[in-house]
Scaffold this active site. Structure first.
Site, PDB file in Angstrom:
ATOM      1  CE  LYS A  44     -12.388 103.082  51.023  1.00  0.00           C
ATOM      2  NZ  LYS A  44     -11.605 104.277  50.684  1.00  0.00           N
ATOM      3  CG  HIS A  99     -11.787  97.879  44.683  1.00  0.00           C
ATOM      4  ND1 HIS A  99     -10.615  97.981  45.376  1.00  0.00           N
ATOM      5  CD2 HIS A  99     -12.268  99.142  44.611  1.00  0.00           C
ATOM      6  CE1 HIS A  99     -10.402  99.245  45.698  1.00  0.00           C
ATOM      7  NE2 HIS A  99     -11.389  99.969  45.241  1.00  0.00           N
ATOM      8  CB  SER A 129     -11.241 102.010  56.516  1.00  0.00           C
ATOM      9  OG  SER A 129     -10.804 102.852  55.487  1.00  0.00           O
TER      10      SER A 129
HETATM   11  N1  A3P Z   1       0.209 106.500  53.037  1.00  0.00           N
HETATM   12  C1  A3P Z   1      -0.647 105.822  53.783  1.00  0.00           C
HETATM   13  N2  A3P Z   1      -0.262 105.277  54.956  1.00  0.00           N
HETATM   14  C2  A3P Z   1      -1.112 104.585  55.731  1.00  0.00           C
HETATM   15  N3  A3P Z   1      -2.421 104.393  55.428  1.00  0.00           N
HETATM   16  C3  A3P Z   1      -2.866 104.914  54.262  1.00  0.00           C
HETATM   17  C4  A3P Z   1      -2.014 105.634  53.395  1.00  0.00           C
HETATM   18  N4  A3P Z   1      -2.738 106.014  52.321  1.00  0.00           N
HETATM   19  C5  A3P Z   1      -3.987 105.566  52.518  1.00  0.00           C
HETATM   20  N5  A3P Z   1      -4.073 104.908  53.687  1.00  0.00           N
HETATM   21  C6  A3P Z   1      -5.256 104.324  54.323  1.00  0.00           C
HETATM   22  O1  A3P Z   1      -5.849 103.349  53.460  1.00  0.00           O
HETATM   23  C7  A3P Z   1      -7.277 103.352  53.664  1.00  0.00           C
HETATM   24  C8  A3P Z   1      -7.958 103.603  52.340  1.00  0.00           C
HETATM   25  O2  A3P Z   1      -7.778 102.464  51.540  1.00  0.00           O
HETATM   26  P1  A3P Z   1      -8.114 102.483  49.974  1.00  0.00           P
HETATM   27  O3  A3P Z   1      -7.066 103.282  49.307  1.00  0.00           O
HETATM   28  O4  A3P Z   1      -8.065 101.029  49.615  1.00  0.00           O
HETATM   29  O5  A3P Z   1      -9.449 103.079  49.790  1.00  0.00           O
HETATM   30  C9  A3P Z   1      -7.561 104.459  54.675  1.00  0.00           C
HETATM   31  O6  A3P Z   1      -7.566 103.820  55.969  1.00  0.00           O
HETATM   32  P2  A3P Z   1      -8.263 104.410  57.262  1.00  0.00           P
HETATM   33  O7  A3P Z   1      -9.662 104.782  56.881  1.00  0.00           O
HETATM   34  O8  A3P Z   1      -8.195 103.310  58.268  1.00  0.00           O
HETATM   35  O9  A3P Z   1      -7.451 105.588  57.666  1.00  0.00           O
HETATM   36  C10 A3P Z   1      -6.365 105.357  54.491  1.00  0.00           C
HETATM   37  O10 A3P Z   1      -6.100 106.217  55.564  1.00  0.00           O
HETATM   38  C1  LIG Z   2     -14.040 107.599  41.021  1.00  0.00           C
HETATM   39  C2  LIG Z   2     -14.075 107.948  42.447  1.00  0.00           C
HETATM   40  C3  LIG Z   2     -13.821 106.837  43.404  1.00  0.00           C
HETATM   41  C4  LIG Z   2     -14.761 106.489  44.319  1.00  0.00           C
HETATM   42  C5  LIG Z   2     -14.564 105.447  45.211  1.00  0.00           C
HETATM   43  C6  LIG Z   2     -13.407 104.786  45.197  1.00  0.00           C
HETATM   44  O1  LIG Z   2     -13.276 103.777  46.083  1.00  0.00           O
HETATM   45  S1  LIG Z   2     -11.953 103.197  46.588  1.00  0.00           S
HETATM   46  O2  LIG Z   2     -11.190 104.216  47.282  1.00  0.00           O
HETATM   47  O3  LIG Z   2     -11.192 102.660  45.438  1.00  0.00           O
HETATM   48  O4  LIG Z   2     -12.325 102.116  47.480  1.00  0.00           O
HETATM   49  C7  LIG Z   2     -12.439 105.121  44.274  1.00  0.00           C
HETATM   50  C8  LIG Z   2     -12.651 106.153  43.370  1.00  0.00           C
END
Ligand code: A3P
Ligand SMILES: CCc1ccc(OS(=O)(=O)O)cc1
Length: 285
Positions: A44, A99, A129
């Protein structure tokens, strides 16, 4: 421990997609190529945003790849059974997501020249998040409330363990020339400059219009509408109807959710655990 989770060396992980045996194999046996690029984050922190940015950089701003291949196949997840198999068989330079905390990461990395980008993000925003994401998946025990998830997080009882330990583990790598540490907040504040920094780190030279395409096509709105990037393909498999990856994309959203008591408790904990580290590493503080 619930039936949705698996524990390895005291840390819990989403079940269904990995096993303790493969985590052990990943650490002992996975090897890197010099041309590999790794995206390392606590969940996240903006993992999938960085995947999008790097895919666009490698494509010189062309959107064909990001519009035709799901993000988890473009940058397979090292510690998932399918991602690991995919990576082992992949020819040429690889983009790899993970991660893992440093102590569980493949040992071979520490003698390799593969490049790693580590993204850090305000842990308060990671809590919010993570709460919304994990409560809509079948990969872990679902939190019943933000209050409960907050408690789990500060105890390190969330997927991939303690955020504090994750950060403290990886930050000492920041002086290595094959490691770049970036914050979600700086990416958000000035995406173009951050993309230029990433290009320089990766040794990629982009024309101004290619750079503009990277910035535009990795924006929150464009990613939210791209089914190869927004996790909509996981609906019904790992994500429920309300689940979404691109939820809000705004730094500081935690202020809309934390109580005053939670904010104070978190400040105190952050001070206790991180006061000895250079505070400029935490641009949200
Ligand atoms: N292009 C972008 N610009 C800004 N935030 C982004 C983004 N793409 C993904 N995110 C944000 O990154 C978080 C997800 O992180 P990850 O990819 O590590 O799982 C989410 O945060 P929020 O839940 O605060 O919106 C998501 O909205
Ligand atoms: C394979 C699907 C999946 C599930 C959860 C994930 O978590 S995270 O967005 O990387 O934190 C990623 C992929």
């Amino acid at each position: 421990m619930t039936e949705e989770e698996v524990r390895f060396e005291g840390i819990f992980f989403p079940k269904q997609i990995l096993s303790p045996e493969m985590l052990q194999e990943v650490r002992e046996e996975f090897t890197f190529k010099e041309e590999d690029v790794l995206i390392l984050t606590f969940p996240k922190s903006g993992t999938n945003w960085m995947i999008e940015i790097i895919c666009l950089i490698l494509s010189k701003g062309d959107t064909k790849w990001i519009q035709s291949v799901p993000n988890w196949d473009r940058s397979p997840w090292l510690e998932s059974i399918s991602g690991y198999e995919n990576l082992k068989n992949k020819e040429g330079p690889r983009l790899i997501s993970s991660h893992l905390p440093i102590q569980l990461f493949p040992k071979a990395f520490f003698k390799s020249k593969a490049k790693m980008i580590y993204i850090i993000r305000n842990p308060r925003d990671i809590i919010v998040s993570g709460y919304f994401f994990w409560k809509s998946t079948n990969l872990v025990k679902r939190p019943e409330s933000l209050e409960q998830y907050f408690e789990w997080f500060i105890q390190g009882n969330v997927p991939y363990g303690s955020w504090f330990d994750h950060i403290r583990g990886w930050l000492p790598m920041r002086d290595k020339e094959n490691v770049l540490i970036l914050s979600y907040e700086e990416l958000k504040r000035d995406t173009r400059s951050a993309v230029e920094k990433i290009c320089q780190f990766l040794g990629k030279k982009l024309e101004p219009e290619e750079l503009s395409s990277v910035v535009e096509n990795s924006s929150f709105q464009v990613m939210k509408e791209n089914n190869m990037s927004n996790f909509s393909l996981l609906k019904g498999l790992h994500l429920g109807d309300t689940g979404c990856l691109l939820r809000k994309g705004t730094p500081g959203d935690w202020k809309n959710y934390f109580t005053v008591a939670q904010a104070e408790a978190f400040d105190k904990l952050f001070q206790e655990k991180m006061a000895d580290l250079p505070q400029e590493l935490f641009p949200w503080q």
